[in-house]
Design a protein around this motif. Structure first.
Motif, PDB file in Angstrom:
ATOM      1  N   GLU A   6      22.919  30.481  49.523  1.00  0.00           N
ATOM      2  CA  GLU A   6      22.479  29.305  48.529  1.00  0.00           C
ATOM      3  C   GLU A   6      22.304  29.895  47.230  1.00  0.00           C
ATOM      4  O   GLU A   6      21.772  31.039  47.063  1.00  0.00           O
ATOM      5  CB  GLU A   6      21.238  28.660  49.182  1.00  0.00           C
ATOM      6  CG  GLU A   6      21.374  28.160  50.414  1.00  0.00           C
ATOM      7  CD  GLU A   6      21.038  29.052  51.573  1.00  0.00           C
ATOM      8  OE1 GLU A   6      20.464  28.572  52.898  1.00  0.00           O
ATOM      9  OE2 GLU A   6      20.862  30.446  51.403  1.00  0.00           O
ATOM     10  N   CYS A  22      26.112  26.270  48.205  1.00  0.00           N
ATOM     11  CA  CYS A  22      26.068  26.968  49.450  1.00  0.00           C
ATOM     12  C   CYS A  22      27.654  27.551  49.671  1.00  0.00           C
ATOM     13  O   CYS A  22      28.340  26.754  49.752  1.00  0.00           O
ATOM     14  CB  CYS A  22      25.525  26.372  50.699  1.00  0.00           C
ATOM     15  SG  CYS A  22      25.814  27.135  52.034  1.00  0.00           S
ATOM     16  N   TRP A  36      22.125  20.572  54.766  1.00  0.00           N
ATOM     17  CA  TRP A  36      20.908  20.906  54.037  1.00  0.00           C
ATOM     18  C   TRP A  36      19.594  20.569  54.577  1.00  0.00           C
ATOM     19  O   TRP A  36      19.556  19.355  55.062  1.00  0.00           O
ATOM     20  CB  TRP A  36      20.956  20.493  52.479  1.00  0.00           C
ATOM     21  CG  TRP A  36      22.134  21.096  51.633  1.00  0.00           C
ATOM     22  CD1 TRP A  36      23.332  20.659  51.287  1.00  0.00           C
ATOM     23  CD2 TRP A  36      21.910  22.309  50.923  1.00  0.00           C
ATOM     24  NE1 TRP A  36      23.890  21.391  50.490  1.00  0.00           N
ATOM     25  CE2 TRP A  36      23.219  22.291  50.210  1.00  0.00           C
ATOM     26  CE3 TRP A  36      20.960  23.144  50.675  1.00  0.00           C
ATOM     27  CZ2 TRP A  36      23.631  23.574  49.316  1.00  0.00           C
ATOM     28  CZ3 TRP A  36      21.364  24.203  50.050  1.00  0.00           C
ATOM     29  CH2 TRP A  36      22.620  24.430  49.277  1.00  0.00           C
ATOM     30  N   TYR A  37      18.933  21.621  54.696  1.00  0.00           N
ATOM     31  CA  TYR A  37      17.572  21.288  55.201  1.00  0.00           C
ATOM     32  C   TYR A  37      16.387  21.777  54.112  1.00  0.00           C
ATOM     33  O   TYR A  37      17.103  22.604  53.221  1.00  0.00           O
ATOM     34  CB  TYR A  37      17.133  22.123  56.486  1.00  0.00           C
ATOM     35  CG  TYR A  37      17.798  21.554  57.700  1.00  0.00           C
ATOM     36  CD1 TYR A  37      19.304  21.816  57.991  1.00  0.00           C
ATOM     37  CD2 TYR A  37      17.087  21.091  58.600  1.00  0.00           C
ATOM     38  CE1 TYR A  37      19.783  21.455  59.249  1.00  0.00           C
ATOM     39  CE2 TYR A  37      17.553  20.437  59.812  1.00  0.00           C
ATOM     40  CZ  TYR A  37      19.009  20.608  60.186  1.00  0.00           C
ATOM     41  OH  TYR A  37      19.495  20.074  61.329  1.00  0.00           O
ATOM     42  N   ARG A  38      15.100  21.508  54.383  1.00  0.00           N
ATOM     43  CA  ARG A  38      14.204  22.002  53.228  1.00  0.00           C
ATOM     44  C   ARG A  38      13.075  22.280  54.029  1.00  0.00           C
ATOM     45  O   ARG A  38      12.704  21.385  55.077  1.00  0.00           O
ATOM     46  CB  ARG A  38      13.876  20.990  52.203  1.00  0.00           C
ATOM     47  CG  ARG A  38      13.324  19.645  52.387  1.00  0.00           C
ATOM     48  CD  ARG A  38      13.035  18.919  51.339  1.00  0.00           C
ATOM     49  NE  ARG A  38      12.305  17.684  51.470  1.00  0.00           N
ATOM     50  CZ  ARG A  38      11.888  16.553  50.547  1.00  0.00           C
ATOM     51  NH1 ARG A  38      12.500  16.910  49.403  1.00  0.00           N
ATOM     52  NH2 ARG A  38      11.365  15.426  50.946  1.00  0.00           N
ATOM     53  N   ILE A  70      25.345  15.032  48.736  1.00  0.00           N
ATOM     54  CA  ILE A  70      25.996  16.072  49.277  1.00  0.00           C
ATOM     55  C   ILE A  70      27.532  16.061  49.248  1.00  0.00           C
ATOM     56  O   ILE A  70      28.176  14.973  49.359  1.00  0.00           O
ATOM     57  CB  ILE A  70      25.477  16.435  50.882  1.00  0.00           C
ATOM     58  CG1 ILE A  70      25.929  17.712  51.379  1.00  0.00           C
ATOM     59  CG2 ILE A  70      26.126  15.092  52.035  1.00  0.00           C
ATOM     60  CD1 ILE A  70      25.511  18.007  52.809  1.00  0.00           C
ATOM     61  N   LEU A  81      24.576  20.268  46.866  1.00  0.00           N
ATOM     62  CA  LEU A  81      23.545  19.251  47.078  1.00  0.00           C
ATOM     63  C   LEU A  81      23.181  18.896  45.722  1.00  0.00           C
ATOM     64  O   LEU A  81      22.190  19.707  44.841  1.00  0.00           O
ATOM     65  CB  LEU A  81      22.554  19.727  47.764  1.00  0.00           C
ATOM     66  CG  LEU A  81      21.359  18.499  48.136  1.00  0.00           C
ATOM     67  CD1 LEU A  81      22.075  17.831  49.245  1.00  0.00           C
ATOM     68  CD2 LEU A  81      20.361  19.221  48.768  1.00  0.00           C
ATOM     69  N   TYR A  94      15.148  25.232  50.089  1.00  0.00           N
ATOM     70  CA  TYR A  94      16.088  24.577  50.681  1.00  0.00           C
ATOM     71  C   TYR A  94      17.220  25.713  51.358  1.00  0.00           C
ATOM     72  O   TYR A  94      17.635  26.533  50.678  1.00  0.00           O
ATOM     73  CB  TYR A  94      17.161  23.749  49.356  1.00  0.00           C
ATOM     74  CG  TYR A  94      16.004  22.496  49.202  1.00  0.00           C
ATOM     75  CD1 TYR A  94      14.907  22.567  48.355  1.00  0.00           C
ATOM     76  CD2 TYR A  94      16.426  21.112  49.473  1.00  0.00           C
ATOM     77  CE1 TYR A  94      14.110  21.589  47.954  1.00  0.00           C
ATOM     78  CE2 TYR A  94      15.903  20.179  48.933  1.00  0.00           C
ATOM     79  CZ  TYR A  94      14.576  20.468  48.314  1.00  0.00           C
ATOM     80  OH  TYR A  94      13.867  19.097  47.977  1.00  0.00           O
ATOM     81  N   TYR A  95      17.521  25.018  52.562  1.00  0.00           N
ATOM     82  CA  TYR A  95      18.273  26.029  53.489  1.00  0.00           C
ATOM     83  C   TYR A  95      19.943  25.194  53.960  1.00  0.00           C
ATOM     84  O   TYR A  95      19.680  23.918  53.870  1.00  0.00           O
ATOM     85  CB  TYR A  95      17.751  26.149  54.664  1.00  0.00           C
ATOM     86  CG  TYR A  95      16.475  27.073  54.637  1.00  0.00           C
ATOM     87  CD1 TYR A  95      15.291  26.330  54.539  1.00  0.00           C
ATOM     88  CD2 TYR A  95      16.775  28.464  54.600  1.00  0.00           C
ATOM     89  CE1 TYR A  95      14.133  27.071  54.541  1.00  0.00           C
ATOM     90  CE2 TYR A  95      15.240  29.279  54.639  1.00  0.00           C
ATOM     91  CZ  TYR A  95      13.982  28.479  54.564  1.00  0.00           C
ATOM     92  OH  TYR A  95      13.142  28.925  54.438  1.00  0.00           O
ATOM     93  N   CYS A  96      20.698  25.982  53.819  1.00  0.00           N
ATOM     94  CA  CYS A  96      22.130  25.527  54.124  1.00  0.00           C
ATOM     95  C   CYS A  96      22.347  25.951  55.624  1.00  0.00           C
ATOM     96  O   CYS A  96      22.059  27.249  56.049  1.00  0.00           O
ATOM     97  CB  CYS A  96      23.259  26.232  53.128  1.00  0.00           C
ATOM     98  SG  CYS A  96      24.590  25.587  53.323  1.00  0.00           S
TER      99      CYS A  96
END
Length: 116
Positions: A6, A22, A36-38, A70, A81, A94-96
């Motif tokens: 990311e 990402c 996508w998470y956070r 997205i 994102l 923020y994670y992919c």
């Protein structure tokens, strides 16, 4: 070996915008559903947005619906994102996440800080 990386995080003022990217390497990007998470300090990781392998369908968390988009470019092995109207409560890592064919790959995250 699949790698998920990311980028695009940083410090932004409330009301500002950021675009996270990402890049996924080492696999067939076009076959994966991307997420996508956070995760904010002291909170559980939460889903922000999802996009199907072809980009034909997207889904968003209620907390960010209307403020995020997205998208993906399968030719570039990249998912994006776009975040607008950012609020201090959007501060998080923020994670992919790439999912498909029984596999699940995560990046190390990019930090977004919303503060004046």
């Amino acid at each position: 070996q699949v790698q998920v990386v990311e980028s695009g995080g940083g410090l932004v003022q409330p009301g500002g915008s950021l675009r996270l990217s990402c890049v996924v390497s080492g696999g067939i990007f076009g076959s994966w559903t991307m997420f996508w998470y956070r995760q904010s300090p002291g909170k559980e990781r939460e889903l922000v947005a999802a996009i199907t392998s072809t980009g034909g369908s997207t889904n968003y968390a209620d907390s960010m619906k209307g403020r995020v988009t997205i998208s993906r470019d399968n030719a570039k092995n990249t998912v994006y994102l776009q975040m607008n109207s950012l609020k201090p409560e959007d501060t998080a890592v923020y994670y992919c996440n790439a999912v498909g064919h029984g596999a699940n790959y995560w990046g190390k995250g990019t930090l977004v800080t919303v503060s004046s």
